[in-house]
Design a protein around this motif. Structure first.
Motif, PDB file in Angstrom:
ATOM      1  N   GLU A   1     -19.047 -11.960 -14.356  1.00  0.00           N
ATOM      2  CA  GLU A   1     -18.424 -12.658 -15.476  1.00  0.00           C
ATOM      3  C   GLU A   1     -17.854 -14.027 -15.085  1.00  0.00           C
ATOM      4  N   VAL A   2     -18.079 -15.013 -15.952  1.00  0.00           N
ATOM      5  CA  VAL A   2     -17.649 -16.385 -15.689  1.00  0.00           C
ATOM      6  C   VAL A   2     -16.632 -16.793 -16.746  1.00  0.00           C
ATOM      7  N   SER A   3     -15.594 -17.483 -16.329  1.00  0.00           N
ATOM      8  CA  SER A   3     -14.703 -18.089 -17.324  1.00  0.00           C
ATOM      9  C   SER A   3     -14.401 -19.518 -16.878  1.00  0.00           C
ATOM     10  N   PHE A   4     -13.938 -20.324 -17.807  1.00  0.00           N
ATOM     11  CA  PHE A   4     -13.601 -21.719 -17.491  1.00  0.00           C
ATOM     12  C   PHE A   4     -12.155 -21.938 -17.868  1.00  0.00           C
ATOM     13  N   GLU A   5     -11.344 -22.318 -16.899  1.00  0.00           N
ATOM     14  CA  GLU A   5      -9.953 -22.623 -17.205  1.00  0.00           C
ATOM     15  C   GLU A   5      -9.855 -24.108 -17.451  1.00  0.00           C
ATOM     16  N   SER A   6      -9.181 -24.449 -18.552  1.00  0.00           N
ATOM     17  CA  SER A   6      -9.192 -25.874 -18.917  1.00  0.00           C
ATOM     18  C   SER A   6      -8.551 -26.710 -17.814  1.00  0.00           C
ATOM     19  N   GLY A   7      -9.262 -27.732 -17.426  1.00  0.00           N
ATOM     20  CA  GLY A   7      -8.798 -28.624 -16.369  1.00  0.00           C
ATOM     21  C   GLY A   7      -9.026 -28.097 -14.965  1.00  0.00           C
ATOM     22  N   ALA A   8      -9.378 -26.817 -14.803  1.00  0.00           N
ATOM     23  CA  ALA A   8      -9.480 -26.254 -13.450  1.00  0.00           C
ATOM     24  C   ALA A   8     -10.905 -25.861 -13.073  1.00  0.00           C
ATOM     25  N   GLY A   9     -11.844 -25.975 -14.008  1.00  0.00           N
ATOM     26  CA  GLY A   9     -13.223 -25.650 -13.664  1.00  0.00           C
ATOM     27  C   GLY A   9     -13.527 -24.161 -13.748  1.00  0.00           C
ATOM     28  N   PRO A  10     -14.716 -23.761 -13.270  1.00  0.00           N
ATOM     29  CA  PRO A  10     -15.176 -22.382 -13.452  1.00  0.00           C
ATOM     30  C   PRO A  10     -14.460 -21.369 -12.548  1.00  0.00           C
ATOM     31  N   ARG A  11     -14.353 -20.160 -13.045  1.00  0.00           N
ATOM     32  CA  ARG A  11     -13.789 -19.035 -12.278  1.00  0.00           C
ATOM     33  C   ARG A  11     -14.724 -17.840 -12.385  1.00  0.00           C
ATOM     34  N   LEU A  12     -15.091 -17.272 -11.217  1.00  0.00           N
ATOM     35  CA  LEU A  12     -15.902 -16.051 -11.169  1.00  0.00           C
ATOM     36  C   LEU A  12     -15.213 -15.144 -10.160  1.00  0.00           C
ATOM     37  N   LYS A  13     -15.527 -13.829 -10.213  1.00  0.00           N
ATOM     38  CA  LYS A  13     -15.007 -12.944  -9.169  1.00  0.00           C
ATOM     39  C   LYS A  13     -15.834 -13.228  -7.920  1.00  0.00           C
ATOM     40  N   PRO A  14     -15.195 -13.712  -6.828  1.00  0.00           N
ATOM     41  CA  PRO A  14     -15.989 -14.145  -5.670  1.00  0.00           C
ATOM     42  C   PRO A  14     -16.787 -13.006  -5.036  1.00  0.00           C
ATOM     43  N   ILE A  15     -17.927 -13.345  -4.459  1.00  0.00           N
ATOM     44  CA  ILE A  15     -18.733 -12.371  -3.718  1.00  0.00           C
ATOM     45  C   ILE A  15     -18.356 -12.499  -2.248  1.00  0.00           C
ATOM     46  N   GLU A  16     -17.809 -11.413  -1.679  1.00  0.00           N
ATOM     47  CA  GLU A  16     -17.313 -11.509  -0.304  1.00  0.00           C
ATOM     48  C   GLU A  16     -18.140 -10.730   0.705  1.00  0.00           C
ATOM     49  N   THR A  17     -18.939  -9.746   0.229  1.00  0.00           N
ATOM     50  CA  THR A  17     -19.692  -8.905   1.174  1.00  0.00           C
ATOM     51  C   THR A  17     -21.139  -8.733   0.685  1.00  0.00           C
ATOM     52  N   PRO A  18     -22.063  -8.417   1.627  1.00  0.00           N
ATOM     53  CA  PRO A  18     -23.440  -8.147   1.236  1.00  0.00           C
ATOM     54  C   PRO A  18     -23.549  -7.031   0.195  1.00  0.00           C
ATOM     55  N   ASP A  19     -22.675  -6.039   0.289  1.00  0.00           N
ATOM     56  CA  ASP A  19     -22.642  -4.958  -0.714  1.00  0.00           C
ATOM     57  C   ASP A  19     -22.537  -5.462  -2.134  1.00  0.00           C
ATOM     58  N   GLU A  20     -21.713  -6.488  -2.305  1.00  0.00           N
ATOM     59  CA  GLU A  20     -21.492  -7.001  -3.662  1.00  0.00           C
ATOM     60  C   GLU A  20     -22.750  -7.686  -4.196  1.00  0.00           C
TER      61      GLU A  20
END
Ligand code: CP3
Length: 344
Positions: free
Chosen positions: A86-105
């Protein structure tokens, strides 16, 4: 048969006396009518997924400036959104996604749901009936490297360090993510062409941060596969590759990616690019977006330098990167008039 649109002619290798012009990110916050329309949507992605609003945003810059091309109003991050990240955009701060940290994800990412992007295709359908004749219609996607860099970091970063580190630590897993993005991008661009765009541009906005071998593996090779995949399904389609930061790698890209046109970023010297690429390859660019903000004699000088440098060459006039929100409208008007030689 209708006359070929100027932008398409250029992409087919035919130089024009006056270059066709459009601007990257030409729909957006520098336009008051865009800001008004944007205020009617609860968030940026809802806006992108609302066909009447997205179609209107696509058409606004065409009405105001009579550009030679319209670019679909959407965003490169709808692709991860359609993979369930899921992607969201915070005004003035650009895009936000849940980061992918491991190969599992990466293994757990969902299948690319092209159905989720059906509003984009409906937007294209609405726009194509409303465009003046002669105006080309451009669709787009982000290149796998640039999209992956946001998927890994979960936001914009100055140097894409999280994705570069992930690719060094887990090259096999990262390759799977890139492969999935290549497949999704081909389906998505082919869907846009089915719906009615005539040209597609692949934006690799962050290619310039990669060292040689990584650049080849994560930027150039995936774009080459996308171009081949799109052309296999739509032989008439024309493709522009915008590899920002290509620098000295441009000539090799122009020989190997298989695109019809190459976007040059602000830092590239047009005279050098003209000399180092084959004469039938279209080049797009590359006015400094800050020259357009500055205006005055500096803007005239930069415009004339670019027009002259590409003279005789298939050239699409554009910026070297996206238009900035603080750009005065009068400067855009002056740019279009000057490129079209209605020199006031
Ligand atoms: C990296 C990238 C993105 N999106 C895009 C890129 C590649 C080109 C580039 O390098 O500029 C491409 C893009 N984004 C948008 C378009 C629409 C069509 C057009 O060119 O007019 C296009 C082609 C709309 C948008 N995409 C975004 C806006 C602004 C959001 C708003 O209006 O609220 C628009 C009009 C948001 C966005 N989208 C993205 C970021 C980093 C941001 C935040 C920064 C910013 O605000 O400019 C990701």
């Amino acid at each position: 048969m209708a006359e070929e649109k100027a932008l398409i002619s250029v992409l087919r290798g035919k130089a024009q006396d006056v270059p066709p012009i459009w601007l990257m990110r030409q729909a957006g916050r520098y336009l008051p009518e865009y800001r008004d329309l944007r205020a009617t949507a609860k968030n940026f992605l809802d806006f992108c997924y609302s066909p009447p609003k997205a179609a209107e945003a696509t058409l606004q810059p065409i009405r105001r400036f009579a550009f030679d091309a319209a670019i679909l109003f959407s965003d490169i991050l709808v692709v991860p959104d359609a993979m369930g990240q899921e992607v969201s955009f915070e005004s003035g701060a650009g895009p936000r996604l849940k980061p992918i940290e491991t190969p599992d994800e990466i293994e757990r990412l969902g299948a690319f749901s092209i159905e989720k992007l059906s509003p984009v295709f409906e937007t294209i359908d609405r726009v194509k009936g409303a465009l003046p004749s002669g105006v080309a219609f451009i669709g787009f996607c982000g290149a796998p490297w640039t999209v992956a860099s946001y998927m890994i970091a979960g936001c914009g970063t100055p140097d894409q360090a999280p994705a570069r580190l992930f690719a060094f630590h887990h090259p096999e897993s990262f390759a799977k993510l890139i492969d999935r993005l290549v497949e999704a991008s081909i389906d998505y661009l082919a869907g846009q062409l089915d719906a009615g765009v005539e040209v597609v541009q692949v934006f690799d906005s962050w290619a310039g941060v990669l060292p040689a071998q990584e650049f080849h593996r994560w930027s150039a090779e995936p774009i080459r596969r996308i171009v081949a995949g799109v052309k296999a399904r739509h032989p008439q389609a024309t493709v522009i590759a915008f590899v920002r930061g290509a620098d000295a790698r441009l000539p090799r890209l122009a020989q190997t990616l298989g695109a019809d046109g190459y976007g040059l970023d602000t830092a590239l010297d047009p005279t050098w690019a003209v000399a180092e690429t084959a004469p039938n390859v279209a080049l797009q660019g590359n006015l400094d977006p800050l020259a357009l903000v500055a205006g005055g004699p500096a803007l005239n000088r930069e415009i004339d330098f670019i027009v002259d440098a590409f003279k005789g060459r298939p050239h699409i006039f554009n910026l070297g990167h996206g238009i900035l929100p603080q750009t005065p409208i009068e400067h855009v008007e002056r740019l279009v008039a000057r490129v079209r030689r209605e020199r006031a």
